[in-house]
Design an enzyme around this catalytic site. Structure first.
Site, PDB file in Angstrom:
ATOM      1  N   HIS A   1       0.421   0.715   4.909  1.00 46.26           N
ATOM      2  CA  HIS A   1       0.953   2.067   5.059  1.00 46.26           C
ATOM      3  C   HIS A   1       0.297   2.678   6.294  1.00 46.26           C
ATOM      4  O   HIS A   1      -0.934   2.621   6.442  1.00 46.26           O
ATOM      5  CB  HIS A   1       0.571   2.930   3.854  1.00 46.26           C
TER       6      HIS A   1
ATOM      7  N   HIS B   1       1.699  -5.214   2.670  1.00 40.84           N
ATOM      8  CA  HIS B   1       2.199  -4.156   3.551  1.00 40.84           C
ATOM      9  C   HIS B   1       1.080  -3.175   3.842  1.00 40.84           C
ATOM     10  O   HIS B   1       0.205  -2.927   3.018  1.00 40.84           O
ATOM     11  CB  HIS B   1       3.402  -3.437   2.931  1.00 40.84           C
TER      12      HIS B   1
HETATM   13  P1  5GP Z   1       2.740   0.190  -2.711  1.00 41.48           P
HETATM   14  O1  5GP Z   1       2.728   1.202  -3.820  1.00 41.48           O
HETATM   15  O2  5GP Z   1       3.155  -1.181  -3.201  1.00 41.48           O
HETATM   16  O3  5GP Z   1       1.480   0.159  -1.899  1.00 41.48           O
HETATM   17  O4  5GP Z   1       3.806   0.697  -1.683  1.00 41.48           O
HETATM   18  C1  5GP Z   1       5.161   0.392  -1.763  1.00 41.48           C
HETATM   19  C2  5GP Z   1       5.876   1.392  -0.889  1.00 41.48           C
HETATM   20  O5  5GP Z   1       7.183   0.921  -0.668  1.00 41.48           O
HETATM   21  C3  5GP Z   1       5.995   2.781  -1.524  1.00 41.48           C
HETATM   22  O6  5GP Z   1       5.379   3.745  -0.674  1.00 41.48           O
HETATM   23  C4  5GP Z   1       7.505   2.987  -1.660  1.00 41.48           C
HETATM   24  O7  5GP Z   1       7.906   4.318  -1.401  1.00 41.48           O
HETATM   25  C5  5GP Z   1       8.056   2.016  -0.647  1.00 41.48           C
HETATM   26  N1  5GP Z   1       9.385   1.479  -0.974  1.00 41.48           N
HETATM   27  C6  5GP Z   1       9.782   0.999  -2.180  1.00 41.48           C
HETATM   28  N2  5GP Z   1      11.044   0.551  -2.110  1.00 41.48           N
HETATM   29  C7  5GP Z   1      11.449   0.763  -0.831  1.00 41.48           C
HETATM   30  C8  5GP Z   1      12.684   0.493  -0.142  1.00 41.48           C
HETATM   31  O8  5GP Z   1      13.663  -0.020  -0.679  1.00 41.48           O
HETATM   32  N3  5GP Z   1      12.749   0.849   1.168  1.00 41.48           N
HETATM   33  C9  5GP Z   1      11.676   1.422   1.810  1.00 41.48           C
HETATM   34  N4  5GP Z   1      11.848   1.725   3.090  1.00 41.48           N
HETATM   35  N5  5GP Z   1      10.509   1.673   1.192  1.00 41.48           N
HETATM   36  C10 5GP Z   1      10.396   1.347  -0.109  1.00 41.48           C
END
Ligand code: 5GP
Ligand code: ZN
Length: 118
Positions: free
Chosen positions: A97, A95
């Site tokens: 951001h 993903h």
């Molecule tokens: P990472 O830390 O893996 O780069 O980012 C994961 C992102 O997914 C985090 O910013 C977190 O807030 C977001 N996230 C986690 N669970 C959910 C969810 O159920 N729905 C949405 N829309 N975002 C989520």
């Protein structure tokens, strides 16, 4: 099945912004900027380590469409993909951001573990 695969299948609700056959963009549930969007491929790819150049090229176009859609291409924004433990990747589905809507800080380094960088 991973969390983002469930979002792709609408098994978990999300606030979607843009979707096509291969990608989907939705608002992050825990925004770290006034605008915090996640852009993901519909197919499961663990992280940036595994993404093909072909998928990445299409991902680029998709991200460009999102920033036009939410009108931040002129004001500026940041695109981040976290990879692995040190990168802080929590969801193991590739993903990107997209952060915008305010002047962003640049303060990513933790001082909790100053060793083992390489
Ligand atoms: P990472 O830390 O893996 O780069 O980012 C994961 C992102 O997914 C985090 O910013 C977190 O807030 C977001 N996230 C986690 N669970 C959910 C969810 O159920 N729905 C949405 N829309 N975002 C989520
Ligand atoms: Zn997945």
């Amino acid at each position: 099945m991973c969390l983002f695969c469930k979002i792709v299948r609408n098994e978990i609700p999300s606030n979607k912004i843009l979707e096509d056959d291969e990608f989907v963009a939705f608002h992050d549930i825990n925004p770290k900027a006034p605008l915090h969007i996640l852009a993901i491929p519909k197919i499961h790819v663990d992280s940036f380590n595994e993404v093909s150049p072909e998928l990445m090229a299409k991902m680029t176009t998709f991200i460009q469409k999102i920033v036009q859609e939410v009108k931040i291409e002129k004001s500026g924004y940041r695109v981040i993909t976290n990879i692995g433990d040190n990168g802080g990747q929590e969801v193991k589905h590739l993903h990107f951001h997209i952060l915008g809507g305010a002047k962003l800080k640049w303060d990513h380094f933790s001082d909790s573990d100053p060793q083992g960088h390489f």
